[in-house]
Design a protein around this motif. Structure first.
Motif, mmCIF file in Angstrom:
data_model
loop_
_atom_site.group_PDB
_atom_site.id
_atom_site.type_symbol
_atom_site.label_atom_id
_atom_site.label_comp_id
_atom_site.label_asym_id
_atom_site.label_seq_id
_atom_site.Cartn_x
_atom_site.Cartn_y
_atom_site.Cartn_z
ATOM 1 N N ALA A 193 28.674 49.943 -33.595
ATOM 2 C CA ALA A 193 28.870 51.164 -34.366
ATOM 3 C C ALA A 193 27.795 51.560 -35.214
ATOM 4 O O ALA A 193 27.511 52.460 -35.580
ATOM 5 N N LYS A 194 27.328 50.312 -35.962
ATOM 6 C CA LYS A 194 26.127 50.524 -36.862
ATOM 7 C C LYS A 194 24.800 50.712 -36.158
ATOM 8 O O LYS A 194 24.254 51.722 -36.433
ATOM 9 N N THR A 195 24.663 50.385 -35.005
ATOM 10 C CA THR A 195 23.445 51.055 -34.197
ATOM 11 C C THR A 195 23.593 52.408 -33.725
ATOM 12 O O THR A 195 22.583 53.140 -33.784
ATOM 13 N N LEU A 197 27.652 52.453 -21.110
ATOM 14 C CA LEU A 197 27.526 53.473 -19.860
ATOM 15 C C LEU A 197 26.262 52.996 -19.037
ATOM 16 O O LEU A 197 26.279 53.940 -18.137
ATOM 17 N N VAL A 198 25.396 52.545 -19.523
ATOM 18 C CA VAL A 198 24.104 52.045 -19.092
ATOM 19 C C VAL A 198 24.443 51.307 -17.755
ATOM 20 O O VAL A 198 25.018 50.307 -17.748
ATOM 21 N N VAL A 199 23.883 51.794 -16.410
ATOM 22 C CA VAL A 199 24.143 51.106 -15.169
ATOM 23 C C VAL A 199 23.170 50.084 -15.380
ATOM 24 O O VAL A 199 21.821 50.157 -15.457
ATOM 25 N N LYS A 200 23.364 48.575 -15.384
ATOM 26 C CA LYS A 200 22.715 47.681 -15.376
ATOM 27 C C LYS A 200 21.564 47.451 -14.291
ATOM 28 O O LYS A 200 20.222 47.150 -14.666
ATOM 29 N N ASN A 201 21.990 47.813 -12.943
ATOM 30 C CA ASN A 201 20.896 47.542 -12.000
ATOM 31 C C ASN A 201 21.488 48.347 -10.946
ATOM 32 O O ASN A 201 22.144 47.991 -9.777
ATOM 33 N N THR A 204 15.597 50.452 -26.376
ATOM 34 C CA THR A 204 15.107 50.289 -24.925
ATOM 35 C C THR A 204 16.330 49.930 -24.013
ATOM 36 O O THR A 204 16.134 49.776 -22.940
ATOM 37 N N ASN A 205 17.491 49.713 -24.760
ATOM 38 C CA ASN A 205 18.910 49.424 -23.859
ATOM 39 C C ASN A 205 19.492 50.885 -23.519
ATOM 40 O O ASN A 205 20.721 50.363 -23.219
ATOM 41 N N LEU A 236 22.651 57.784 -23.895
ATOM 42 C CA LEU A 236 23.960 57.232 -23.597
ATOM 43 C C LEU A 236 24.207 55.910 -24.085
ATOM 44 O O LEU A 236 23.375 55.397 -24.471
ATOM 45 N N PRO A 237 25.496 55.619 -24.339
ATOM 46 C CA PRO A 237 25.891 54.293 -25.275
ATOM 47 C C PRO A 237 25.670 53.212 -24.319
ATOM 48 O O PRO A 237 25.498 53.450 -23.009
#
Length: 186
Positions: A19-21, A170-174, A83-84, A166-167
């Protein structure tokens, strides 16, 4: 019971950090991109930066103007610490058809909106150093209006680039390695 309490405390701490990020990213964007032509909103963890097209592009064109390049540089500077996150750049137009003299380059608003999104993505990567694995470009043409196309003011609001961050969840890792598909029951 102690182990369960420790796991719960760790999960709560992680949620607070997330939440802070999110709040920090929004605050950083607002500080870096102060302009009446830029709006920033956060919904369901997605941070959206809407930039009116006249800031980035000349009418009917997809080449970035110097002012637009500066805005994208400032946006990239904020993203450098995140970067994530995945970043989708979405082009939008009003519903006015492409003028006849430009139809050889942009047969419809689909092509114009996509070309503008792609120009912004390429700039973010090639000139501002954003990792291309974080970036994607979409063109929605005239089909996701933010305002009524019946007025000049509404059409101006519809001609925009949306940068959606996107949070992490929800980021597709690979994406190159699809998840194994279970065999259908016999």
């Amino acid at each position: 019971a102690t182990e369960l309490r420790e796991k719960l405390a760790a999960a709560e701490k992680e949620m607070e950090a997330t939440a802070k990020t999110k709040n920090t990213l929004e605050e950083e964007m607002r500080a870096a991109l102060q302009s009446k032509d830029i709006t920033i909103s956060q919904l369901q963890g997605k941070l959206t930066v809407n930039i009116l097209d006249h800031v980035l592009f000349d009418s009917g064109e997809a080449a970035l103007k110097p002012e637009g390049q500066e805005i994208l540089r400032r946006l990239a500077a904020v993203l450098a610490a995140h970067t994530n996150r995945a970043i989708h750049v979405i082009g939008h137009t009003d519903n006015v058809p492409i003028r006849a003299t430009a139809r050889s380059r942009f047969p419809s608003n689909w092509e114009l909106s996509t070309a503008r999104a792609t120009a912004a993505v390429r700039f973010l990567h090639e000139q501002a150093g954003v990792n291309p694995k974080q970036l994607g470009a979409l063109g929605y043409g005239e089909f996701h209006p933010a305002a009524d196309n019946a007025t000049p003011e509404g059409r101006a609001k519809n001609r925009r680039i949306a940068v959606v961050i996107l949070p992490e969840e929800l980021v597709v890792k690979n994406p190159a390695s699809p998840a194994p598909v279970a065999a259908p029951p016999q």
